[in-house]
Design a protein around this motif. Structure first.
Motif, mmCIF file in Angstrom:
data_model
loop_
_atom_site.group_PDB
_atom_site.id
_atom_site.type_symbol
_atom_site.label_atom_id
_atom_site.label_comp_id
_atom_site.label_asym_id
_atom_site.label_seq_id
_atom_site.Cartn_x
_atom_site.Cartn_y
_atom_site.Cartn_z
ATOM 1 N N GLY A 11 0.830 -1.213 0.000
ATOM 2 C CA GLY A 11 0.000 0.000 0.000
ATOM 3 C C GLY A 11 0.858 1.254 0.000
ATOM 4 O O GLY A 11 2.060 1.216 0.277
ATOM 5 N N ARG A 12 0.217 2.369 -0.288
ATOM 6 C CA ARG A 12 0.919 3.660 -0.383
ATOM 7 C C ARG A 12 0.980 4.377 0.965
ATOM 8 O O ARG A 12 1.826 5.245 1.178
ATOM 9 N N GLY A 13 0.019 4.081 1.842
ATOM 10 C CA GLY A 13 0.000 4.794 3.116
ATOM 11 C C GLY A 13 -0.470 6.224 2.987
ATOM 12 O O GLY A 13 0.086 7.139 3.622
ATOM 13 N N VAL A 14 -1.487 6.432 2.192
ATOM 14 C CA VAL A 14 -2.004 7.789 1.942
ATOM 15 C C VAL A 14 -2.421 8.464 3.248
ATOM 16 O O VAL A 14 -2.103 9.635 3.491
ATOM 17 N N ARG A 15 -3.128 7.729 4.108
ATOM 18 C CA ARG A 15 -3.618 8.340 5.352
ATOM 19 C C ARG A 15 -2.497 8.650 6.329
ATOM 20 O O ARG A 15 -2.626 9.537 7.170
ATOM 21 N N LEU A 16 -1.394 7.908 6.249
ATOM 22 C CA LEU A 16 -0.254 8.210 7.124
ATOM 23 C C LEU A 16 0.454 9.475 6.652
ATOM 24 O O LEU A 16 0.918 10.272 7.460
ATOM 25 N N GLY A 17 0.549 9.639 5.327
ATOM 26 C CA GLY A 17 1.072 10.880 4.773
ATOM 27 C C GLY A 17 2.583 11.039 4.864
ATOM 28 O O GLY A 17 3.098 12.158 4.786
ATOM 29 N N GLU A 18 3.328 9.926 5.007
ATOM 30 C CA GLU A 18 4.793 10.002 4.968
ATOM 31 C C GLU A 18 5.247 10.006 3.505
ATOM 32 O O GLU A 18 4.473 9.721 2.601
ATOM 33 N N SER A 19 6.540 10.290 3.274
ATOM 34 C CA SER A 19 7.026 10.403 1.892
ATOM 35 C C SER A 19 7.347 9.045 1.267
ATOM 36 O O SER A 19 7.566 8.955 0.065
ATOM 37 N N ALA A 28 11.486 2.637 15.730
ATOM 38 C CA ALA A 28 12.644 2.249 16.543
ATOM 39 C C ALA A 28 13.705 1.522 15.708
ATOM 40 O O ALA A 28 14.220 0.484 16.105
ATOM 41 N N GLY A 29 14.013 2.072 14.535
ATOM 42 C CA GLY A 29 15.133 1.577 13.742
ATOM 43 C C GLY A 29 14.858 0.413 12.806
ATOM 44 O O GLY A 29 15.757 -0.051 12.119
ATOM 45 N N ARG A 30 13.620 -0.081 12.804
ATOM 46 C CA ARG A 30 13.256 -1.161 11.876
ATOM 47 C C ARG A 30 11.996 -0.763 11.141
ATOM 48 O O ARG A 30 11.090 -0.174 11.736
ATOM 49 N N SER A 31 11.887 -1.152 9.874
ATOM 50 C CA SER A 31 10.664 -0.821 9.130
ATOM 51 C C SER A 31 9.482 -1.583 9.720
ATOM 52 O O SER A 31 9.644 -2.644 10.329
ATOM 53 N N MET A 32 8.279 -1.053 9.493
ATOM 54 C CA MET A 32 7.067 -1.775 9.922
ATOM 55 C C MET A 32 7.069 -3.169 9.331
ATOM 56 O O MET A 32 6.669 -4.124 10.000
ATOM 57 N N LEU A 33 7.504 -3.297 8.084
ATOM 58 C CA LEU A 33 7.532 -4.610 7.434
ATOM 59 C C LEU A 33 8.453 -5.568 8.198
ATOM 60 O O LEU A 33 8.097 -6.728 8.438
ATOM 61 N N CYS A 34 9.636 -5.089 8.582
ATOM 62 C CA CYS A 34 10.562 -5.943 9.355
ATOM 63 C C CYS A 34 9.951 -6.347 10.689
ATOM 64 O O CYS A 34 10.056 -7.513 11.097
ATOM 65 N N TRP A 35 9.306 -5.402 11.366
ATOM 66 C CA TRP A 35 8.643 -5.741 12.636
ATOM 67 C C TRP A 35 7.617 -6.858 12.430
ATOM 68 O O TRP A 35 7.559 -7.819 13.198
ATOM 69 N N ALA A 36 6.809 -6.701 11.386
ATOM 70 C CA ALA A 36 5.745 -7.686 11.149
ATOM 71 C C ALA A 36 6.332 -9.062 10.826
ATOM 72 O O ALA A 36 5.867 -10.085 11.341
ATOM 73 N N VAL A 37 7.360 -9.085 9.994
ATOM 74 C CA VAL A 37 7.986 -10.364 9.605
ATOM 75 C C VAL A 37 8.671 -10.999 10.817
ATOM 76 O O VAL A 37 8.550 -12.211 11.049
ATOM 77 N N ALA A 100 1.336 -5.738 7.121
ATOM 78 C CA ALA A 100 2.562 -5.107 7.622
ATOM 79 C C ALA A 100 2.227 -3.951 8.555
ATOM 80 O O ALA A 100 2.990 -3.646 9.486
ATOM 81 N N ALA A 101 1.086 -3.317 8.321
ATOM 82 C CA ALA A 101 0.677 -2.169 9.127
ATOM 83 C C ALA A 101 0.364 -2.543 10.579
ATOM 84 O O ALA A 101 0.284 -1.680 11.443
ATOM 85 N N ARG A 102 0.189 -3.836 10.862
ATOM 86 C CA ARG A 102 -0.017 -4.292 12.250
ATOM 87 C C ARG A 102 1.330 -4.774 12.787
ATOM 88 O O ARG A 102 1.507 -5.921 13.197
ATOM 89 N N GLU A 199 -2.300 -4.585 20.995
ATOM 90 C CA GLU A 199 -1.038 -4.301 20.282
ATOM 91 C C GLU A 199 -1.106 -4.648 18.794
ATOM 92 O O GLU A 199 -0.219 -4.273 18.029
ATOM 93 N N ALA A 200 -2.151 -5.370 18.396
ATOM 94 C CA ALA A 200 -2.312 -5.718 16.978
ATOM 95 C C ALA A 200 -3.040 -4.610 16.213
ATOM 96 O O ALA A 200 -3.476 -4.829 15.083
ATOM 97 N N PHE A 201 -3.150 -3.424 16.796
ATOM 98 C CA PHE A 201 -3.832 -2.312 16.118
ATOM 99 C C PHE A 201 -3.137 -1.976 14.800
ATOM 100 O O PHE A 201 -1.931 -2.176 14.646
ATOM 101 N N LYS A 202 -3.902 -1.458 13.849
ATOM 102 C CA LYS A 202 -3.349 -1.096 12.548
ATOM 103 C C LYS A 202 -2.825 0.328 12.575
ATOM 104 O O LYS A 202 -3.543 1.258 12.953
ATOM 105 N N ILE A 203 -1.581 0.488 12.173
ATOM 106 C CA ILE A 203 -0.983 1.822 12.094
ATOM 107 C C ILE A 203 -1.442 2.443 10.782
ATOM 108 O O ILE A 203 -1.012 2.027 9.701
ATOM 109 N N THR A 204 -2.342 3.398 10.911
ATOM 110 C CA THR A 204 -2.989 3.986 9.734
ATOM 111 C C THR A 204 -2.723 5.483 9.632
ATOM 112 O O THR A 204 -2.434 5.991 8.547
#
Ligand code: CTP
Ligand code: MG
Length: 219
Positions: A11-19, A28-37, A100-102, A199-204
Motif C-alpha cells: 500500500g501507499r499509506g495515503v492516510r499516514l502521509g509520509e514520503s 525504533a530503527g526497523r521498518s514496519m515490514l521488518c517488525w511484522a515479519v 505489515a501495518a499491524r 497491540e495488533a492495532f493497525k498503524i494507519t
C-alpha cells in the motif's frame, strides 16, 4: 503441510502521509515490514513468509529481510496484492494473511490463530469489541441506522485459513473486500472469531504512528 504467512505491504499509506510507502516507515530503527515479519518468525508457528511490496521497493525489502523470505510485487488494491502472494504459496496447507501495518502484533496472537487452524477451524480471525457506537450514513451524511454495538467487532490480522478455502475464495469471489475473511464469508463458509490484542492495532494515521513509537519507548 507448510504454514505460509502472506504479508501485504504494497500500500501507499495515503492516510499516514509520509514520503515513503507505509510499510517502509521506521519504528525504533526497523521498518514496519521488518517488525511484522520478525513477529511471524518469533511466533514459532510459521514455516514460510511471503511479503508483497511495491515494485520499486523489491530491492530494499530484499536487503532488509532474512534470505528465506519470498518477495513478490503487489497490485493496485489490497486484494490484488494478496492474490499475488497466494500465487507464490503453492505448497501451503494453511495460510495466514497479516498486514505489515499491524507491526506490533504479539507473536502469541499469531500462535493462537494457527492453533485454531490446527484444531480444525478453516477460517479464523482475531477481533476486539468496538468502543464507539457505530452509525451507518448515506452519501449526504444523514444517519441511516445504528447497528447494536454488542454485535459489532473490530477485525485484526493475522487472519488464518485452510489454504484451499482461501484459494477458492480468491478464485470464485469477484470484487474487493477490506479483509480476506470477507471473501470467505461470501462463499457461505463459516468464519470463527478469537479474542484479539490491543497491540495488533493497525498503524494507519500519524496518531497511530505516534502511539506505536511511544509504546516502543521511542520519542
Ligand atoms: N496493501 C497492499 N496492497 C495494496 C493496498 C494495501 O499490500 N494495494 C497492504 C498495506 O501495505 C497494509 C495492508 O494492506 O499493510 C492494510 O492496508 P492499509 O492499512 O489501508 O494500508 P495502505 O493502503 O498503505 O494505507 P492507505 O489506505 O492509507 O493508503
Ligand atoms: Mg489502504
Amino acid at each position: 503441510g507448510p504454514v505460509v504467512a502472506l504479508v501485504p505491504a504494497a500500500g501507499r499509506g495515503v492516510r499516514l502521509g509520509e514520503s515513503i510507502p507505509k510499510a517502509f516507515v521506521e519504528l525504533a530503527g526497523r521498518s514496519m515490514l521488518c517488525w511484522a515479519v520478525d513477529g511471524l518468525f518469533e511466533s514459532g508457528v510459521v514455516d514460510t513468509v511471503v511479503v508483497i511490496v511495491p515494485e520499486e521497493l523489491v530491492d530494499r525489502a530484499r536487503a532488509d529481510l532474512p534470505d528465506s523470505v519470498v518477495i513478490v510485487v503487489g497490485g493496485k488494491e489490497r486484494t490484488d496484492s494478496v492474490r499475488a502472494g497466494l500465487a507464490a504459496a503453492t505448497d501451503a496447507e494453511l495460510v495466514l494473511v497479516h498486514d505489515a501495518a499491524r507491526a506490533l502484533t504479539p507473536p502469541s496472537l499469531i500462535a493462537r490463530v494457527v492453533a485454531e487452524l490446527h484444531a480444525g477451524r478453516t477460517a479464523v480471525i482475531p477481533v476486539v469489541p468496538v468502543i464507539d457506537t457505530i452509525k451507518t450514513v448515506d452519501v449526504l451524511g444523514a444517519v441511516t441506522g445504528t447497528p447494536p454495538r454488542s454485535e459489532l467487532r473490530a477485525v485484526q490480522t493475522p487472519q488464518g485459513f485452510d489454504a484451499n478455502l482461501l484459494r477458492r475464495a480468491y478464485r470464485d469471489i469477484d470484487g474487493d473486500a477490506t479483509d480476506d475473511a470477507g471473501l470467505v464469508e461470501r462463499l457461505g463458509e463459516r468464519v470463527r472469531t478469537i479474542v484479539g490484542e490491543p497491540e495488533a492495532f493497525k498503524i494507519t494515521t500519524p496518531w497511530d504512528l505516534a502511539l506505536a513509537r511511544t509504546l516502543l519507548g521511542q520519542t
